[in-house]
Design an enzyme around this catalytic site. Structure first.
Site, short mmCIF file in Angstrom:
data_model
loop_
_atom_site.label_atom_id
_atom_site.label_comp_id
_atom_site.label_asym_id
_atom_site.label_seq_id
_atom_site.Cartn_x
_atom_site.Cartn_y
_atom_site.Cartn_z
N HIS A 1 96.38 -6.88 -25.46
CA HIS A 1 96.93 -6.39 -26.74
C HIS A 1 97.29 -4.93 -26.49
O HIS A 1 96.41 -4.07 -26.42
CB HIS A 1 95.91 -6.54 -27.88
CG HIS A 1 96.49 -6.13 -29.21
ND1 HIS A 1 96.75 -7.03 -30.21
CD2 HIS A 1 96.90 -4.92 -29.66
CE1 HIS A 1 97.29 -6.39 -31.24
NE2 HIS A 1 97.39 -5.10 -30.93
N ASN B 1 89.21 -14.14 -30.24
CA ASN B 1 88.72 -13.14 -31.22
C ASN B 1 88.11 -13.79 -32.45
O ASN B 1 88.50 -13.53 -33.57
CB ASN B 1 89.83 -12.15 -31.62
CG ASN B 1 91.02 -12.80 -32.32
OD1 ASN B 1 91.32 -13.96 -32.09
ND2 ASN B 1 91.69 -12.04 -33.17
N HIS C 1 99.89 -17.99 -26.34
CA HIS C 1 99.07 -17.03 -27.13
C HIS C 1 98.96 -17.57 -28.56
O HIS C 1 99.91 -17.49 -29.33
CB HIS C 1 99.73 -15.65 -27.16
CG HIS C 1 98.98 -14.61 -27.94
ND1 HIS C 1 98.70 -13.36 -27.44
CD2 HIS C 1 98.44 -14.63 -29.18
CE1 HIS C 1 98.03 -12.66 -28.34
NE2 HIS C 1 97.86 -13.42 -29.42
N HIS D 1 96.08 -18.18 -32.08
CA HIS D 1 94.76 -18.09 -32.73
C HIS D 1 94.57 -19.38 -33.52
O HIS D 1 95.34 -19.64 -34.46
CB HIS D 1 94.72 -16.90 -33.68
CG HIS D 1 95.01 -15.60 -33.01
ND1 HIS D 1 94.03 -14.76 -32.54
CD2 HIS D 1 96.19 -15.00 -32.69
CE1 HIS D 1 94.59 -13.69 -31.97
NE2 HIS D 1 95.90 -13.83 -32.05
N HIS E 1 102.60 -10.37 -26.88
CA HIS E 1 103.40 -10.16 -28.10
C HIS E 1 104.10 -8.80 -28.11
O HIS E 1 103.85 -7.96 -28.98
CB HIS E 1 102.59 -10.36 -29.38
CG HIS E 1 101.21 -9.77 -29.40
ND1 HIS E 1 100.94 -8.47 -29.08
CD2 HIS E 1 100.01 -10.32 -29.72
CE1 HIS E 1 99.64 -8.25 -29.21
NE2 HIS E 1 99.05 -9.35 -29.59
N LYS F 1 90.87 -11.52 -22.32
CA LYS F 1 91.71 -10.79 -23.28
C LYS F 1 91.18 -9.39 -23.51
O LYS F 1 89.99 -9.21 -23.83
CB LYS F 1 91.75 -11.57 -24.60
CG LYS F 1 92.58 -10.93 -25.70
CD LYS F 1 94.07 -10.94 -25.40
CE LYS F 1 94.85 -10.07 -26.38
NZ LYS F 1 95.32 -10.77 -27.55
N ALA G 1 96.22 -8.64 -40.85
CA ALA G 1 97.42 -8.76 -40.02
C ALA G 1 97.49 -10.16 -39.43
O ALA G 1 96.50 -10.68 -38.93
CB ALA G 1 97.36 -7.74 -38.88
N HIS H 1 95.37 -16.51 -41.75
CA HIS H 1 94.31 -15.89 -42.56
C HIS H 1 94.38 -16.53 -43.94
O HIS H 1 95.48 -16.86 -44.40
CB HIS H 1 94.55 -14.39 -42.73
CG HIS H 1 94.37 -13.60 -41.48
ND1 HIS H 1 93.15 -13.15 -41.04
CD2 HIS H 1 95.27 -13.17 -40.56
CE1 HIS H 1 93.30 -12.47 -39.92
NE2 HIS H 1 94.58 -12.47 -39.60
N ASP I 1 101.51 -16.24 -31.11
CA ASP I 1 100.59 -15.36 -31.84
C ASP I 1 100.44 -15.83 -33.29
O ASP I 1 100.25 -15.01 -34.20
CB ASP I 1 101.04 -13.89 -31.79
CG ASP I 1 99.93 -12.94 -32.23
OD1 ASP I 1 98.75 -13.35 -32.22
OD2 ASP I 1 100.24 -11.81 -32.63
N ARG J 1 91.35 -20.18 -34.67
CA ARG J 1 90.17 -19.95 -35.51
C ARG J 1 89.08 -20.99 -35.24
O ARG J 1 89.04 -21.60 -34.19
CB ARG J 1 90.54 -19.91 -37.01
CG ARG J 1 91.73 -19.01 -37.36
CD ARG J 1 91.59 -17.58 -36.88
NE ARG J 1 92.62 -16.73 -37.47
CZ ARG J 1 93.00 -15.55 -36.97
NH1 ARG J 1 92.47 -15.10 -35.84
NH2 ARG J 1 93.91 -14.83 -37.60
N LEU K 1 100.24 -7.61 -36.34
CA LEU K 1 100.12 -6.55 -35.34
C LEU K 1 100.45 -7.11 -33.96
O LEU K 1 100.04 -8.23 -33.67
CB LEU K 1 98.69 -5.97 -35.34
CG LEU K 1 98.41 -5.07 -36.55
CD1 LEU K 1 96.92 -4.72 -36.61
CD2 LEU K 1 99.24 -3.78 -36.49
#
Ligand code: NCD
Ligand code: ZN
Length: 365
Positions: free
Chosen positions: A155, A57, A29, A31, A193, A118, A285, A273, A269, A33, A241
């Site tokens: 999630h 996402n 899992h 991200h 998560h 997802k 988050a 950012h 996870d 980007r 989160l």
């Protein structure tokens, strides 16, 4: 020697140094980007992990196999040109919406590179506005996933504003997850998560065949509880989160991770950012753990006296769940105390790396 003991390949020298060889782990899992941020963050994941389940996402989200194919190409192009990471394999996912068709599920399965769908309940987290408003809209799609053994990655938080943010995972289990698993008993599900004792107990005790139910656990939820966010000042880089919970929940997560139970496996996870969006009156988050994710997990397992359980959790149980071969490559961690250098803190894009608040005691060779 049992098989667990055989998988411990730690050797201790008289100086107290130790070395731990593991089958190369995978991140189930993450991200990574897109655009310039992808190019910055992807090499961190690729350096440590053989494969990773890539979260969809983006804005706009990755809702079709065609979009996943082009995102996959951008990820492959961002891999390091040499050294560990050249062979990193992104495992793509699609973002479930109220309108995803069963045909899309079939296309995803035929592609060979999409490994899950997802579920973001609409409004739960970063870029979840296009997520599912009501699972009743998704019945035929979930049936197609069930038929094709395509996992649903969840999630697990409700969004009802009347539910306290610290209770949203536990309420999700009763209101959404249990009914879903009852209605789709042959659907492969990953509870992503997890952050609570209830989630640990639900996954551990569920009546499910091997390979039907799993849960990912992050390194940051193994290391910190909610005091980290709020004591001594508000610390936005510890806000993610689902949000950190009380110490009793952290302890339950550690017990699950080190238990050797194959339903629990590694998922960082890692969620970068820009600094300006974290250190903000309404901060985003996400904890950016990718640069030293494996070292963070080693720290948590070592603290629990369970390094011998790291390999199963990090390198075997996830691939078994997804029906993929276990890695034949290896990585080596060395015991050494090291302080994260300041220059790792904020790179040119101003992404602040997660620090656990103390020196790390394991380093990837
Ligand atoms: C993730 C992100 O920023 O994409 N944030 C987070 O806090 N984990 C989204 C998510 O997984 O919830
Ligand atoms: Zn995530």
């Amino acid at each position: 020697m049992n098989s667990l003991d055989q998988s411990i390949k730690a050797s201790f020298s008289s100086s107290g140094m130790s070395v731990l060889n593991l089958a190369r782990p995978d991140d189930w899992h993450v991200h990574v980007r897109d655009g310039a941020l992808l190019e910055t963050v992807l090499p961190h994941t690729a350096r440590q992990f053989g494969r990773a389940i890539i979260m969809p996402n983006l804005n706009p989200p990755v809702t079709t196999t065609a979009q996943a194919a082009s995102y996959r190409q951008r990820i492959l192009a961002a891999r390091p040109a040499q050294g560990p990471g050249v062979a990193f394999e992104p495992l793509m996912t699609l973002y479930l919406t109220d309108n995803m068709s069963p045909d899309e599920v079939r296309r995803a399965c035929e592609s060979g590179f999409v490994h899950g769908v997802k579920l973001y309940p609409a409004g739960t987290t970063t870029n979840s506005n296009a997520g599912v408003t009501d699972l009743r809209h998704c019945v035929v799609t979930l049936e197609a996933m069930q038929q094709n053994s395509l996992p649903l990655l969840i999630h697990g938080e409700v969004t009802d504003p009347s539910i306290d943010v610290f209770d949203r995972e536990e309420v999700f289990i009763d209101q959404v997850l249990e009914p879903l698993r009852r209605d789709f008993p042959a659907l492969k599900v990953v509870f992503e998560h997890i952050t609570t004792r209830s989630a640990v107990e639900y996954v551990r005790d569920a009546d499910a065949e091997p390979g039907m139910l799993g849960a990912t656990i992050t390194a940051h939820h193994l290391l910190l509880n909610r005091n980290a966010i709020l004591v001594g000042g508000i610390r936005p880089h510890y806000y993610c989160l689902p949000v950190f919970k009380r110490e009793t929940h952290r302890l339950a997560l550690v017990e699950a991770a080190i238990s050797g139970h194959p339903r629990f496996f590694l998922g960082t996870d890692s969620a970068p950012h820009p600094q300006s969006l974290k250190e903000n009156p309404c901060g985003c988050a996400g904890c950016y753990t990718a640069p030293h994710a494996l070292e963070l997990y080693a720290q948590a397992f070592d603290k629990a006296g369970a390094l011998r359980r790291l390999e199963g959790f990090a390198s075997f149980y996830g691939s078994d769940f997804y029906g993929l071969p276990r890695s034949t490559d290896t990585v080596t961690l060395e015991r050494t105390s090291w302080v994260l250098p300041e220059d790792v803190d904020a790179d040119s894009l101003g992404v602040v790396v997660f620090k656990p608040g103390k020196d790390l005691s394991w380093k990837l060779r």
